[in-house]
Design a protein around this motif. Structure first.
Motif, PDB file in Angstrom:
ATOM      1  N   GLY A 302      16.332  70.979  17.127  1.00 27.91           N
ATOM      2  CA  GLY A 302      15.530  70.394  18.189  1.00 27.91           C
ATOM      3  C   GLY A 302      15.134  68.970  17.879  1.00 27.91           C
ATOM      4  O   GLY A 302      15.060  68.116  18.778  1.00 27.91           O
ATOM      5  N   LEU A 303      14.899  68.680  16.590  1.00 27.13           N
ATOM      6  CA  LEU A 303      14.537  67.322  16.182  1.00 27.13           C
ATOM      7  C   LEU A 303      15.672  66.355  16.478  1.00 27.13           C
ATOM      8  O   LEU A 303      15.435  65.223  16.922  1.00 27.13           O
ATOM      9  CB  LEU A 303      14.165  67.321  14.701  1.00 27.13           C
ATOM     10  N   VAL A 304      16.897  66.760  16.229  1.00 24.42           N
ATOM     11  CA  VAL A 304      18.044  65.892  16.515  1.00 24.42           C
ATOM     12  C   VAL A 304      18.083  65.541  17.999  1.00 24.42           C
ATOM     13  O   VAL A 304      18.329  64.388  18.380  1.00 24.42           O
ATOM     14  CB  VAL A 304      19.361  66.569  16.077  1.00 24.42           C
ATOM     15  N   VAL A 305      17.813  66.525  18.852  1.00 25.80           N
ATOM     16  CA  VAL A 305      17.840  66.290  20.294  1.00 25.80           C
ATOM     17  C   VAL A 305      16.775  65.284  20.705  1.00 25.80           C
ATOM     18  O   VAL A 305      17.047  64.341  21.458  1.00 25.80           O
ATOM     19  CB  VAL A 305      17.674  67.613  21.060  1.00 25.80           C
ATOM     20  N   VAL A 306      15.540  65.444  20.231  1.00 27.54           N
ATOM     21  CA  VAL A 306      14.480  64.518  20.642  1.00 27.54           C
ATOM     22  C   VAL A 306      14.709  63.134  20.051  1.00 27.54           C
ATOM     23  O   VAL A 306      14.308  62.129  20.659  1.00 27.54           O
ATOM     24  CB  VAL A 306      13.081  65.058  20.272  1.00 27.54           C
ATOM     25  N   VAL A 307      15.347  63.046  18.905  1.00 24.51           N
ATOM     26  CA  VAL A 307      15.696  61.740  18.339  1.00 24.51           C
ATOM     27  C   VAL A 307      16.694  61.025  19.252  1.00 24.51           C
ATOM     28  O   VAL A 307      16.564  59.815  19.518  1.00 24.51           O
ATOM     29  CB  VAL A 307      16.267  61.904  16.917  1.00 24.51           C
ATOM     30  N   VAL A 308      17.668  61.754  19.749  1.00 23.75           N
ATOM     31  CA  VAL A 308      18.645  61.168  20.673  1.00 23.75           C
ATOM     32  C   VAL A 308      17.942  60.670  21.934  1.00 23.75           C
ATOM     33  O   VAL A 308      18.197  59.562  22.421  1.00 23.75           O
ATOM     34  CB  VAL A 308      19.740  62.199  21.024  1.00 23.75           C
ATOM     35  N   VAL A 309      17.041  61.483  22.482  1.00 27.22           N
ATOM     36  CA  VAL A 309      16.322  61.103  23.694  1.00 27.22           C
ATOM     37  C   VAL A 309      15.428  59.897  23.434  1.00 27.22           C
ATOM     38  O   VAL A 309      15.413  58.933  24.223  1.00 27.22           O
ATOM     39  CB  VAL A 309      15.486  62.290  24.212  1.00 27.22           C
ATOM     40  N   ALA A 310      14.655  59.928  22.342  1.00 26.28           N
ATOM     41  CA  ALA A 310      13.704  58.854  22.064  1.00 26.28           C
ATOM     42  C   ALA A 310      14.406  57.533  21.793  1.00 26.28           C
ATOM     43  O   ALA A 310      13.951  56.473  22.258  1.00 26.28           O
ATOM     44  CB  ALA A 310      12.827  59.234  20.875  1.00 26.28           C
ATOM     45  N   LEU A 393       8.245  67.118  15.690  1.00 27.66           N
ATOM     46  CA  LEU A 393       9.162  66.540  16.665  1.00 27.66           C
ATOM     47  C   LEU A 393       8.582  65.270  17.284  1.00 27.66           C
ATOM     48  O   LEU A 393       9.319  64.311  17.550  1.00 27.66           O
ATOM     49  CB  LEU A 393       9.482  67.561  17.756  1.00 27.66           C
ATOM     50  N   ALA A 394       7.273  65.240  17.502  1.00 21.95           N
ATOM     51  CA  ALA A 394       6.649  64.050  18.078  1.00 21.95           C
ATOM     52  C   ALA A 394       6.766  62.855  17.132  1.00 21.95           C
ATOM     53  O   ALA A 394       7.094  61.735  17.561  1.00 21.95           O
ATOM     54  CB  ALA A 394       5.186  64.333  18.395  1.00 21.95           C
ATOM     55  N   ALA A 395       6.489  63.062  15.848  1.00 16.92           N
ATOM     56  CA  ALA A 395       6.584  61.967  14.878  1.00 16.92           C
ATOM     57  C   ALA A 395       8.020  61.478  14.754  1.00 16.92           C
ATOM     58  O   ALA A 395       8.266  60.264  14.649  1.00 16.92           O
ATOM     59  CB  ALA A 395       6.064  62.436  13.521  1.00 16.92           C
ATOM     60  N   ALA A 396       8.977  62.406  14.779  1.00 13.41           N
ATOM     61  CA  ALA A 396      10.391  62.008  14.708  1.00 13.41           C
ATOM     62  C   ALA A 396      10.784  61.202  15.941  1.00 13.41           C
ATOM     63  O   ALA A 396      11.567  60.251  15.856  1.00 13.41           O
ATOM     64  CB  ALA A 396      11.273  63.240  14.566  1.00 13.41           C
ATOM     65  N   ALA A 397      10.250  61.571  17.104  1.00 19.96           N
ATOM     66  CA  ALA A 397      10.558  60.844  18.329  1.00 19.96           C
ATOM     67  C   ALA A 397      10.013  59.418  18.270  1.00 19.96           C
ATOM     68  O   ALA A 397      10.701  58.458  18.656  1.00 19.96           O
ATOM     69  CB  ALA A 397       9.981  61.580  19.534  1.00 19.96           C
ATOM     70  N   VAL A 398       8.785  59.249  17.788  1.00 23.21           N
ATOM     71  CA  VAL A 398       8.204  57.906  17.664  1.00 23.21           C
ATOM     72  C   VAL A 398       8.985  57.090  16.630  1.00 23.21           C
ATOM     73  O   VAL A 398       9.213  55.878  16.815  1.00 23.21           O
ATOM     74  CB  VAL A 398       6.719  57.999  17.292  1.00 23.21           C
ATOM     75  N   LEU A 399       9.410  57.735  15.554  1.00 22.74           N
ATOM     76  CA  LEU A 399      10.236  57.054  14.560  1.00 22.74           C
ATOM     77  C   LEU A 399      11.535  56.558  15.203  1.00 22.74           C
ATOM     78  O   LEU A 399      11.941  55.398  15.002  1.00 22.74           O
ATOM     79  CB  LEU A 399      10.549  58.009  13.410  1.00 22.74           C
ATOM     80  N   ALA A 400      12.181  57.414  15.985  1.00 18.09           N
ATOM     81  CA  ALA A 400      13.436  57.024  16.631  1.00 18.09           C
ATOM     82  C   ALA A 400      13.207  55.917  17.652  1.00 18.09           C
ATOM     83  O   ALA A 400      14.042  55.007  17.789  1.00 18.09           O
ATOM     84  CB  ALA A 400      14.065  58.236  17.306  1.00 18.09           C
ATOM     85  N   LEU A 401      12.093  55.968  18.376  1.00 14.96           N
ATOM     86  CA  LEU A 401      11.777  54.918  19.334  1.00 14.96           C
ATOM     87  C   LEU A 401      11.608  53.574  18.622  1.00 14.96           C
ATOM     88  O   LEU A 401      12.122  52.539  19.088  1.00 14.96           O
ATOM     89  CB  LEU A 401      10.494  55.276  20.088  1.00 14.96           C
TER      90      LEU A 401
END
Length: 504
Positions: A302-310, A393-401
């Motif tokens: 799931g983390l990989v998916v949100v990283v792609v989105v972010a 997942l939220a922290a990973a998304a902000v990191l990817a952003l």
């Protein structure tokens, strides 16, 4: 920030939310992340077990426990004291026919215990001598207080005393039976007026080196007790022997010397037993048992998916030349990135939390139905794992952003974040690397954030494999998440600075 500025930021946040939810691919991907976390977790629990599937005893704190020992007991009503000399503690390692040998588990225990009945998991307090850790006072499975070091023998016995006064149990030790020192005190709330108290012996398995690595061999201990004295409300009559738990009797085709029993010896007793009185932990000590970590193992997917989105949430604007329009509508560039972080971080948090909230109870029920006991944890720990998965997942998304803002290229940003977060996690937990290297990765890389999902705890008095491959992280749950959040903060801050300085 003024009221007008707050209103402007609210409008900006609404605009970013509208932008996110109207892009079907982003929204569908977040839903897919929820399904992926659940699917991987359920696949990890698909296998059945031919065992009994019986549940584990639960201690007073809500944690799963081992509660297996040989018990020579008598009812105690109200206050009272028991004093005894332990003149010997010996053991046997490898209890099968033909493979027994002398040896004593370092955490073999022989001493005095006061227990709230004979049910496994009930509250207790005990003072004891151990095979290699001196005198200890332990209570309610997770608490351990050290006393004096040293072994016992007939010429130099270890004197123990346990005193009950209401709900308070106090343990004492002495080298001569005259001068006493306190080991520790336990308050057992709700202890009934009548309890079971007396002598106990138990011995956990022993870690041994084998040709293929370390392993665990079963062990049995025998304690010899002498010069016992009682004061207070002890019931009249003889002592009763009881094997508490399935392991205390050392069942199977073993020699007579390794059977659980209590035998009169002169003015005292010799008690033989096996098992342990301690919390259940991960690693080999929990072989055949599942934990919450098994159910949320799909979080990396799931983390990989949100990283792609972010990452795509910002880089697609660069690729399509829309970033200029976004910045023109809101000249405060830093606020644009903050609004994007709140949107993608909030959606990712919701996705992770919902997925964990679904898969944890469902995975537990599925495991029990398949014959696997499930490691019980306090409600607070379970809540932390569920919410922590969302925060992960939220922290990973902000990191990817942030990385996407810095690099401006989606594929590169995704590769950097996945390589720094998911890859170290997989390498560390899949027994690919030596334990030292695996622990190093889980300390200094964003993969440390997965520690927030750990439910198993380290205890000095429980011997097991405390390595990443057995589910143990070198950092505490919140410290590990803090490492990931630190990376996210640096990437996000760098992104804000560059977004302000660079042309759109």
């Amino acid at each position: 920030m003024t009221t007008a500025a707050l209103g402007a930021f609210g409008a900006l946040l609404h605009a970013e939310w509208t932008k996110f939810r109207t892009v079907r691919g982003w929204w569908a991907s977040c839903v897919g992340a929820v399904l992926l976390v659940c699917l991987v977790g359920l696949l990890a629990t698909a296998a059945g077990n031919e065992g009994s599937g019986s549940s584990l005893p639960v201690g007073p704190g809500g944690e799963a426990v081992n509660d297996d020992f040989s018990f020579l007991h008598r009812p105690l009503t109200g206050d009272g004291t028991i004093t005894v000399a332990v003149t010997s503690l010996a053991g046997v390692i490898g209890t099968g026919p033909g493979d027994t040998g002398s040896g004593l588990a370092p955490w073999a225990k022989a001493g005095i215990i006061v227990k709230d009945g004979l049910t496994q998991g009930s509250s207790y307090a005990a003072v004891m001598v151990t095979g290699g850790h001196g005198v200890r006072m332990q209570y309610d499975y997770t608490h351990d207080v050290a006393g004096a070091a040293g072994a016992v023998s007939a010429p130099s016995p270890g004197w123990l005393r346990l005193r009950r006064s209401g709900d308070v149990l106090t343990g004492y030790q002495s080298a001569d039976g005259h001068a006493w020192s306190e080991v520790g005190t336990a308050r057992l709330a709700g202890l009934p007026d009548t309890v079971q108290a007396g002598l106990f012996v138990t011995s956990p398995s022993v870690e041994q080196a084998t040709a293929t690595g370390s392993g665990f061999a079963p062990a049995v201990a025998t304690g010899t007790f002498d010069r016992m004295t009682l004061n207070g409300g002890w019931a009249e009559g003889s002592w009763q022997y009881r094997q508490v738990g399935r392991d205390a009797g050392v069942s199977g085709s073993y020699t007579a010397d390794t059977k659980g029993k209590a035998v009169r010896a002169g003015s005292g007793y010799t008690v033989t037993g096996a098992g342990d009185i301690a919390p259940v932990v991960g690693g080999p000590a929990a072989s055949g048992v599942r934990s919450i970590e098994n159910f949320v193992v799909g979080a990396f997917a799931g983390l990989v998916v949100v990283v792609v989105v972010a990452a795509g949430y910002i880089t697609v604007e660069y690729r399509r030349g829309l970033i200029g329009l976004t910045l023109a509508a809101s000249p405060h560039r830093g606020r644009v990135l903050v609004a994007k972080a709140l949107v993608v971080g909030g959606v990712s948090f919701a996705a992770g939390t919902v997925a964990a909230a679904v898969v944890v109870p469902f995975g537990g029920a599925r495991s029990r139905a398949g014959g696997f006991p499930v490691l019980t944890v306090p409600a607070g720990t379970e809540a932390r794992v569920v919410v922590g998965t969302g925060l992960l997942l939220a922290a990973a998304a902000v990191l990817a952003l942030g990385v996407g803002t810095v690099l401006r290229r989606g594929a590169v940003a995704i590769t950097v974040v996945v390589a720094g977060t998911v890859l170290p996690y997989l390498l560390a937990t899949a027994s690919v690397l030596p334990d030292g290297a695996a622990e190093w990765l889980l300390r200094v890389t964003p993969a440390a954030g997965f520690a927030v999902q750990q439910s198993v705890v380290r205890y000095e008095q429980v011997v097991t494999d405390y390595s990443p491959s057995s589910g143990y992280f070198p950092l505490s749950p919140w410290a590990g998440l803090a490492v990931l959040c630190g990376y996210a903060a640096v990437a996000f801050g760098t992104g804000v600075v560059l977004l302000r300085r660079r042309d759109a």
